[in-house]
Design a protein around this motif. Sequence first.
Motif, PDB file in Angstrom:
ATOM      1  N   SER A   2       0.832  -1.190   0.000  1.00  0.00           N
ATOM      2  CA  SER A   2       0.000   0.000   0.000  1.00  0.00           C
ATOM      3  C   SER A   2       0.870   1.244   0.000  1.00  0.00           C
ATOM      4  CB  SER A   2      -0.914   0.004   1.230  1.00  0.00           C
ATOM      5  OG  SER A   2      -0.156  -0.022   2.414  1.00  0.00           O
ATOM      6  N   GLN A   5       1.794   6.866   3.418  1.00  0.00           N
ATOM      7  CA  GLN A   5       1.083   8.117   3.688  1.00  0.00           C
ATOM      8  C   GLN A   5       2.073   9.145   4.225  1.00  0.00           C
ATOM      9  OE1 GLN A   5      -2.381   7.961   3.022  1.00  0.00           O
ATOM     10  NE2 GLN A   5      -1.817   5.901   2.323  1.00  0.00           N
ATOM     11  N   GLU A  30       1.692   8.625  -1.046  1.00  0.00           N
ATOM     12  CA  GLU A  30       0.507   9.473  -1.139  1.00  0.00           C
ATOM     13  C   GLU A  30       0.669  10.645  -0.179  1.00  0.00           C
ATOM     14  OE1 GLU A  30      -4.308   9.422  -0.215  1.00  0.00           O
ATOM     15  OE2 GLU A  30      -3.122   7.587  -0.042  1.00  0.00           O
ATOM     16  N   VAL A  32      -0.718  13.171   2.132  1.00  0.00           N
ATOM     17  CA  VAL A  32      -1.993  13.281   2.840  1.00  0.00           C
ATOM     18  C   VAL A  32      -2.178  14.624   3.530  1.00  0.00           C
ATOM     19  CG1 VAL A  32      -2.212  10.804   3.174  1.00  0.00           C
ATOM     20  CG2 VAL A  32      -1.019  12.166   4.901  1.00  0.00           C
ATOM     21  N   HIS A 198      -5.793   0.967  15.552  1.00  0.00           N
ATOM     22  CA  HIS A 198      -5.596   2.415  15.553  1.00  0.00           C
ATOM     23  C   HIS A 198      -4.834   2.758  16.816  1.00  0.00           C
ATOM     24  CE1 HIS A 198      -6.591   6.756  15.642  1.00  0.00           C
ATOM     25  NE2 HIS A 198      -6.847   6.626  14.354  1.00  0.00           N
ATOM     26  N   ARG A 213     -16.426   1.778   4.847  1.00  0.00           N
ATOM     27  CA  ARG A 213     -15.866   3.111   4.641  1.00  0.00           C
ATOM     28  C   ARG A 213     -16.954   4.143   4.878  1.00  0.00           C
ATOM     29  NH1 ARG A 213     -12.061   4.949  -0.470  1.00  0.00           N
ATOM     30  NH2 ARG A 213     -11.272   6.887   0.482  1.00  0.00           N
ATOM     31  N   GLN A 218     -13.170   7.550   6.079  1.00  0.00           N
ATOM     32  CA  GLN A 218     -12.477   6.772   7.102  1.00  0.00           C
ATOM     33  C   GLN A 218     -13.010   5.338   7.116  1.00  0.00           C
ATOM     34  OE1 GLN A 218     -13.430   9.137  10.541  1.00  0.00           O
ATOM     35  NE2 GLN A 218     -11.522  10.289  10.424  1.00  0.00           N
ATOM     36  N   TYR A 219     -12.127   4.397   7.431  1.00  0.00           N
ATOM     37  CA  TYR A 219     -12.521   2.998   7.532  1.00  0.00           C
ATOM     38  C   TYR A 219     -12.830   2.657   8.982  1.00  0.00           C
ATOM     39  CZ  TYR A 219     -11.226   2.061   2.698  1.00  0.00           C
ATOM     40  OH  TYR A 219     -11.172   2.051   1.333  1.00  0.00           O
ATOM     41  N   SER A 233      -6.751   2.955  11.332  1.00  0.00           N
ATOM     42  CA  SER A 233      -5.823   3.971  10.842  1.00  0.00           C
ATOM     43  C   SER A 233      -5.338   3.619   9.442  1.00  0.00           C
ATOM     44  CB  SER A 233      -4.614   4.094  11.780  1.00  0.00           C
ATOM     45  OG  SER A 233      -3.780   2.962  11.658  1.00  0.00           O
ATOM     46  N   ARG A 234      -4.906   4.623   8.703  1.00  0.00           N
ATOM     47  CA  ARG A 234      -4.363   4.402   7.368  1.00  0.00           C
ATOM     48  C   ARG A 234      -3.189   3.438   7.424  1.00  0.00           C
ATOM     49  NH1 ARG A 234      -5.511   8.423   3.393  1.00  0.00           N
ATOM     50  NH2 ARG A 234      -6.868  10.090   4.137  1.00  0.00           N
ATOM     51  N   ARG A 235      -2.373   3.601   8.441  1.00  0.00           N
ATOM     52  CA  ARG A 235      -1.168   2.789   8.563  1.00  0.00           C
ATOM     53  C   ARG A 235      -1.490   1.308   8.742  1.00  0.00           C
ATOM     54  NH1 ARG A 235       2.740   4.567  13.260  1.00  0.00           N
ATOM     55  NH2 ARG A 235       2.025   6.546  12.419  1.00  0.00           N
ATOM     56  N   LEU A 237      -4.439  -0.189   7.783  1.00  0.00           N
ATOM     57  CA  LEU A 237      -5.544  -0.647   6.949  1.00  0.00           C
ATOM     58  C   LEU A 237      -5.221  -1.920   6.172  1.00  0.00           C
ATOM     59  CD1 LEU A 237      -8.379  -0.225   5.871  1.00  0.00           C
ATOM     60  CD2 LEU A 237      -7.430   1.334   4.147  1.00  0.00           C
TER      61      LEU A 237
END
Length: 254
Positions: A2, A5, A30, A32, A198, A213, A218-219, A233-235, A237
């Motif tokens: 992935s 971020q 990406e 952010v 998270h 989502r 946010q997920y 968290s994005r990290r 996911l």
Amino acid sequence: MSALQVLIVDDEPLARARLARQVQALENCELVGEAGDAEVALEQVDRLDPDLVLLDIEMPGDNGLALAHRLSELEYPPALIFCTAHDEFALPAFATAAVGYLLKPVSAEQLTATIARVQRLSKPQRRLVQREEQPQSGRSRIKAVSRRGIELLDVGAIRCFVADSKYVVAHHDGGETILDESLKELEGEFGERFVRVHRNALVAVEYVRGLRRSSTGQYQLQLDGVAVEPQVSRRMLSSVKSMLERELLGEPEA
């Protein structure tokens, strides 16, 4: 893999714009967010949970070194790469566990090579990806003090632990209970049963029903028996998705 971020922190708009163009040109990154000072950067880190911060040193208010020390106090801090016009701060910068120190103007080649060091899973991600079935350990009940007196919560009934301000709240089939224990302590004791999704949440894998989502992008995890939906968290996911594939679909670990 992935996308990484990335958050850029620099008080000079032109410097931020240059770094932003370089980051956006990388396929595995990406952008952010951006921040012009330490206080905004801390808010952005808390809200966006980036994997990597590109950080200037000389800024108004707290400088980059002070910000780096504050970020290092987080339980799961982002990786740091200093991007500065001053070479005399290299030693104190690396004392903050930075993964890189680049002098302005930062070249695309230098940035790419340094970011490559960050392109690996964090410890909590590896724990999720490589988690093996083990006999569950730890207490079967957790003591909590409430207005009703001392309660004993059945750990098997708890769906998740969520940090809220100064407290940790256990969400269970009987409602919510405030605990006098930290997420770090709970993760250390019940890490085979609850996984970190998270900075502020641990969830019981056996009660995860799905991942959705939200309208804000946010997920969130849906859990059986409770209304709360802990944010992912994005990290974390990609690791959470892999865990769900194994746990919910019955796929074997790679």
